[in-house]
Scaffold this motif. Structure first.
Motif, PDB file in Angstrom:
ATOM      1  N   SER A 142     -20.019 -41.313  92.171  1.00 12.88           N
ATOM      2  CA  SER A 142     -21.514 -41.870  92.089  1.00 12.88           C
ATOM      3  C   SER A 142     -21.822 -41.918  93.621  1.00 12.88           C
ATOM      4  CB  SER A 142     -21.184 -43.153  91.430  1.00 12.88           C
ATOM      5  OG  SER A 142     -22.300 -43.814  91.476  1.00 12.88           O
ATOM      6  N   THR A 143     -23.090 -41.577  93.720  1.00 15.22           N
ATOM      7  CA  THR A 143     -23.549 -41.938  94.841  1.00 15.22           C
ATOM      8  C   THR A 143     -23.882 -43.262  95.303  1.00 15.22           C
ATOM      9  OG1 THR A 143     -25.673 -41.656  93.891  1.00 15.22           O
ATOM     10  CG2 THR A 143     -25.007 -39.594  94.981  1.00 15.22           C
ATOM     11  N   GLU A 144     -24.114 -44.305  94.077  1.00 16.55           N
ATOM     12  CA  GLU A 144     -24.210 -45.789  94.439  1.00 16.55           C
ATOM     13  C   GLU A 144     -22.998 -46.242  95.224  1.00 16.55           C
ATOM     14  OE1 GLU A 144     -23.929 -48.463  90.928  1.00 16.55           O
ATOM     15  OE2 GLU A 144     -23.897 -46.621  90.165  1.00 16.55           O
ATOM     16  N   ALA A 145     -21.767 -45.608  94.990  1.00 22.37           N
ATOM     17  CA  ALA A 145     -20.598 -46.286  95.549  1.00 22.37           C
ATOM     18  C   ALA A 145     -20.630 -46.053  97.125  1.00 22.37           C
ATOM     19  CB  ALA A 145     -19.262 -45.352  95.120  1.00 22.37           C
ATOM     20  N   HIS A 146     -21.661 -45.269  97.705  1.00 28.54           N
ATOM     21  CA  HIS A 146     -21.556 -44.972  99.192  1.00 28.54           C
ATOM     22  C   HIS A 146     -22.212 -46.465  99.762  1.00 28.54           C
ATOM     23  CE1 HIS A 146     -20.626 -41.052  98.247  1.00 28.54           C
ATOM     24  NE2 HIS A 146     -20.670 -40.525  99.378  1.00 28.54           N
ATOM     25  N   ASN A 147     -22.913 -47.070  99.109  1.00 23.63           N
ATOM     26  CA  ASN A 147     -23.493 -48.324  99.642  1.00 23.63           C
ATOM     27  C   ASN A 147     -22.670 -49.661  99.176  1.00 23.63           C
ATOM     28  OD1 ASN A 147     -25.708 -46.855 100.406  1.00 23.63           O
ATOM     29  ND2 ASN A 147     -26.739 -46.876  98.649  1.00 23.63           N
ATOM     30  N   ILE A 148     -22.976 -50.622  99.971  1.00 28.00           N
ATOM     31  CA  ILE A 148     -22.582 -51.831  99.816  1.00 28.00           C
ATOM     32  C   ILE A 148     -22.774 -52.197  98.385  1.00 28.00           C
ATOM     33  CG2 ILE A 148     -22.591 -54.367 100.373  1.00 28.00           C
ATOM     34  CD1 ILE A 148     -23.033 -53.634 103.238  1.00 28.00           C
ATOM     35  N   PRO A 149     -21.742 -52.468  97.556  1.00 24.77           N
ATOM     36  CA  PRO A 149     -21.950 -52.804  96.159  1.00 24.77           C
ATOM     37  C   PRO A 149     -22.810 -54.014  95.630  1.00 24.77           C
ATOM     38  CG  PRO A 149     -19.706 -53.570  96.832  1.00 24.77           C
ATOM     39  CD  PRO A 149     -20.373 -52.943  98.054  1.00 24.77           C
ATOM     40  N   LYS A 150     -23.391 -53.720  94.513  1.00 24.09           N
ATOM     41  CA  LYS A 150     -24.075 -54.839  94.024  1.00 24.09           C
ATOM     42  C   LYS A 150     -23.502 -55.378  92.425  1.00 24.09           C
ATOM     43  CE  LYS A 150     -28.395 -53.204  95.801  1.00 24.09           C
ATOM     44  NZ  LYS A 150     -29.847 -52.531  95.475  1.00 24.09           N
ATOM     45  N   ARG A 151     -22.911 -54.585  91.842  1.00 26.87           N
ATOM     46  CA  ARG A 151     -22.434 -54.953  90.454  1.00 26.87           C
ATOM     47  C   ARG A 151     -20.984 -55.271  90.433  1.00 26.87           C
ATOM     48  NH1 ARG A 151     -23.445 -51.475  85.863  1.00 26.87           N
ATOM     49  NH2 ARG A 151     -22.710 -49.687  87.268  1.00 26.87           N
ATOM     50  N   PHE A 152     -20.041 -54.142  90.594  1.00 25.53           N
ATOM     51  CA  PHE A 152     -18.505 -54.308  90.444  1.00 25.53           C
ATOM     52  C   PHE A 152     -18.055 -54.529  91.777  1.00 25.53           C
ATOM     53  CE2 PHE A 152     -19.732 -52.616  86.241  1.00 25.53           C
ATOM     54  CZ  PHE A 152     -19.021 -53.594  85.486  1.00 25.53           C
ATOM     55  N   HIS A 153     -16.812 -55.330  92.117  1.00 28.49           N
ATOM     56  CA  HIS A 153     -16.362 -55.189  93.369  1.00 28.49           C
ATOM     57  C   HIS A 153     -15.389 -54.095  93.452  1.00 28.49           C
ATOM     58  CE1 HIS A 153     -13.341 -57.315  96.560  1.00 28.49           C
ATOM     59  NE2 HIS A 153     -14.494 -56.583  97.164  1.00 28.49           N
ATOM     60  N   PRO A 154     -15.623 -52.934  94.173  1.00 22.07           N
ATOM     61  CA  PRO A 154     -14.657 -51.482  94.177  1.00 22.07           C
ATOM     62  C   PRO A 154     -13.313 -51.657  93.963  1.00 22.07           C
ATOM     63  CG  PRO A 154     -16.661 -51.545  95.865  1.00 22.07           C
ATOM     64  CD  PRO A 154     -16.515 -52.985  95.464  1.00 22.07           C
ATOM     65  N   PRO A 155     -12.545 -52.456  94.714  1.00 20.11           N
ATOM     66  CA  PRO A 155     -11.110 -52.408  94.769  1.00 20.11           C
ATOM     67  C   PRO A 155     -10.727 -52.854  93.186  1.00 20.11           C
ATOM     68  CG  PRO A 155     -11.817 -54.410  96.118  1.00 20.11           C
ATOM     69  CD  PRO A 155     -13.043 -53.117  95.823  1.00 20.11           C
ATOM     70  N   SER A 156     -11.340 -53.795  92.657  1.00 15.20           N
ATOM     71  CA  SER A 156     -10.988 -54.057  91.229  1.00 15.20           C
ATOM     72  C   SER A 156     -11.279 -53.031  90.104  1.00 15.20           C
ATOM     73  CB  SER A 156     -11.905 -55.439  90.768  1.00 15.20           C
ATOM     74  OG  SER A 156     -13.455 -55.012  90.246  1.00 15.20           O
ATOM     75  N   VAL A 157     -12.028 -52.071  90.607  1.00 17.00           N
ATOM     76  CA  VAL A 157     -12.336 -50.813  89.757  1.00 17.00           C
ATOM     77  C   VAL A 157     -11.378 -49.679  90.265  1.00 17.00           C
ATOM     78  CG1 VAL A 157     -13.924 -49.397  88.996  1.00 17.00           C
ATOM     79  CG2 VAL A 157     -14.700 -51.527  89.437  1.00 17.00           C
ATOM     80  N   VAL A 158     -11.573 -48.918  91.336  1.00 17.55           N
ATOM     81  CA  VAL A 158     -10.847 -47.772  91.995  1.00 17.55           C
ATOM     82  C   VAL A 158      -9.421 -48.316  92.174  1.00 17.55           C
ATOM     83  CG1 VAL A 158     -12.841 -46.561  92.237  1.00 17.55           C
ATOM     84  CG2 VAL A 158     -11.820 -47.858  94.039  1.00 17.55           C
ATOM     85  N   GLY A 159      -9.512 -49.571  92.839  1.00 11.18           N
ATOM     86  CA  GLY A 159      -7.855 -50.004  93.068  1.00 11.18           C
ATOM     87  C   GLY A 159      -7.116 -50.211  92.061  1.00 11.18           C
ATOM     88  N   THR A 160      -7.484 -50.582  90.925  1.00 11.85           N
ATOM     89  CA  THR A 160      -6.776 -50.595  89.778  1.00 11.85           C
ATOM     90  C   THR A 160      -6.365 -49.054  89.108  1.00 11.85           C
ATOM     91  OG1 THR A 160      -8.134 -52.570  88.810  1.00 11.85           O
ATOM     92  CG2 THR A 160      -6.384 -51.610  87.375  1.00 11.85           C
TER      93      THR A 160
END
Length: 458
Positions: free
Chosen positions: A148-166
């Motif tokens: 997702s291109t939105e993942a390249h920017n500082i996040p607004k919705r989900f904290h990334p490590p809680s998503v892809v880290g899992t």
């Protein structure tokens, strides 16, 4: 059957081999492992870690075989040790950061350390197995972030490590446990149902739980898959009308992950990692370096740092609501405040562990500087760790203007920490818990990880 995105990831996890790890990937990932251990050790001295550890020791009773950062003699069940050590790693926001933005090591390493101690002596993974599983966890996180291109920017919705880290923890653990391709796919599917935390809990004591849960729940997903639990075999695919992993992104374009028998280029080969010099959100490192630069100009101009000569402090920073905090009142808010970190650097000439103590945060002289801050968001300063910059301008009562700007701070993947700087950080962090001889033993173990016959020694 036709290959799917999910099946390609599962096949990669099962089929990737140690020889696929290049010298660069091995070296970079060992730097990450060492830094993450050091960050976890100093994190074990924090209040939020104490809360998590007490919770695990009092509320759960099970076979305690896995070690806890900074607590010699204390052991927990493997998944709770992974959780507690994950909390320690992110308790100060001191852990590594990748691009697209996530904290990759903290979500994977604690699971692998706990799993290594869990396995019986006859099946203990060696250091090469451990290093490969760690890189599998990184690779899965990185590939998913690129969907997702939105993942390249500082996040607004989900904290990334809680998503892809899992997902990365599940993949790494599945690799370490030698699960079948089918089981690897199910581990990813199960992990997707355990993933996700909102950004609203950034700058609170709940944020370190995001890493703790990621490493623990990914670990549990792999254990459940190993015991026969099944999940949607198309969890990573884009199925119209039925969201899988795509639920976490508004725009989602998955691509298969393929591995040939003799070669695989890991993302870590092409994209190095950012290591933090001080314990705060990565975005703070730009404004701190800019502030230190303009502070030196000011001292040359005035002979010393004299706040009374300053009329306004202008920060030119990206638009990102959760790290724009004019007057932080807690350590976690301070770690996520452009204003606090810039003014602390101006006042003290550094930002360090002690900058985030209660007494430092509530200093009157710091408050007076914060009162002078004006924030601007230039259109060319985007909220993206690969493109953003930090600028600090001092508008003096004399009418003069002094400006410091940072495009790439020291520690960024474009300007990596030297080996000496990384070792200095590790030794400083680990010294809060261990004597010098044990610190040097850990450094040697990580440096020679490939020759380790039993990775649980780590």
């Amino acid at each position: 059957p036709e290959e799917t995105v999910t099946s390609s990831f599962a096949s990669f996890i099962q089929a990737v081999r140690p020889e696929h790890l290049s010298k660069t990937v091995r070296q970079r990932s060992k730097r990450m492992i060492l830094d993450s251990i050091g960050v976890g050790l100093v994190g074990s001295t924090t209040h939020v870690f104490d809360i998590a550890l007490q919770y695990c020791r009092e509320l759960y009773s099970s076979v305690a075989v896995s070690s806890v950062y900074g607590k010699p003699g204390v052991k927990l069940s493997p998944t709770l040790a992974a959780f507690t050590n994950g909390v320690a790693t992110h308790s100060m926001d001191f852990d590594d950061t990748w691009h697209p933005a996530t904290h990759p090591s903290g979500a994977v390493l604690p699971a692998l350390l706990a799993a290594s101690q869990m396995l019986p002596p006859s099946t203990k993974p060696n250091g090469v197995d451990f290093l490969l599983a760690f890189n599998v966890g990184l690779e899965v996180q990185g590939r998913l972030m690129h969907f997702s291109t939105e993942a390249h920017n500082i996040p607004k919705r989900f904290h990334p490590p809680s998503v892809v880290g899992t997902m990365g923890s599940a993949a790494a653990t599945a690799k370490l446990l030698s699960l079948s391709t089918t089981q690897c796919a199910h581990a990813l599917g199960i992990a997707a149902s355990l993933a996700g935390a909102p950004m609203a809990n950034a700058a609170t004591q709940a944020k370190p739980l995001h890493i703790g849960n990621a490493t623990r729940l990914g670990f549990e997903a792999a254990l459940l898959a190993a015991r026969g639990m099944e999940a949607n075999p198309l969890i990573l695919d884009d199925i119209p009308g039925c969201s899988g992993f795509s639920a976490f992104y508004s725009v989602y374009q998955p691509k298969p992950l393929s591995t040939s028998s003799d070669h695989h280029e890991f993302l870590l080969e092409k994209q190095d990692i950012a290591f933090k010099r001080f314990p705060a959100h990565l975005g703070m490192h730009w404004v701190v370096d800019a502030a230190l630069s303009v502070r030196n100009l000011f001292i040359n101009y005035a002979g010393s740092f004299a706040p009374s000569l300053i009329r306004n402090i202008v920060l030119k920073i990206p638009m990102s609501k959760y790290i724009n905090r004019p007057f932080p009142t807690s350590e976690h808010q301070a770690r996520h405040s452009f204003q606090f970190n810039a003014c602390t650097a101006l006042l003290d000439g550094e930002v360090c562990l002690s900058s985030f103590t209660e007494s430092s945060i509530h200093r009157q002289e710091l408050r007076e500087l914060l009162d002078k801050v004006v924030v601007e968001h230039p259109e060319d300063n985007v909220a993206n760790f690969d493109k953003m910059y930090g600028e600090v301008a001092l508008l003096l009562h004399s009418g003069d203007v002094l400006t410091g700007k940072c495009d790439t701070f020291y520690g960024h993947w474009r300007k990596p920490l030297s080996k000496e700087s990384l070792l200095k950080k590790f030794r400083s962090n680990a010294s809060h818990v261990f004597p010098e001889e044990k610190i040097e033993t850990i450094i040697t173990l990580v440096d020679n990880l490939e020759s380790l016959s039993d990775s649980s020694q780590l």
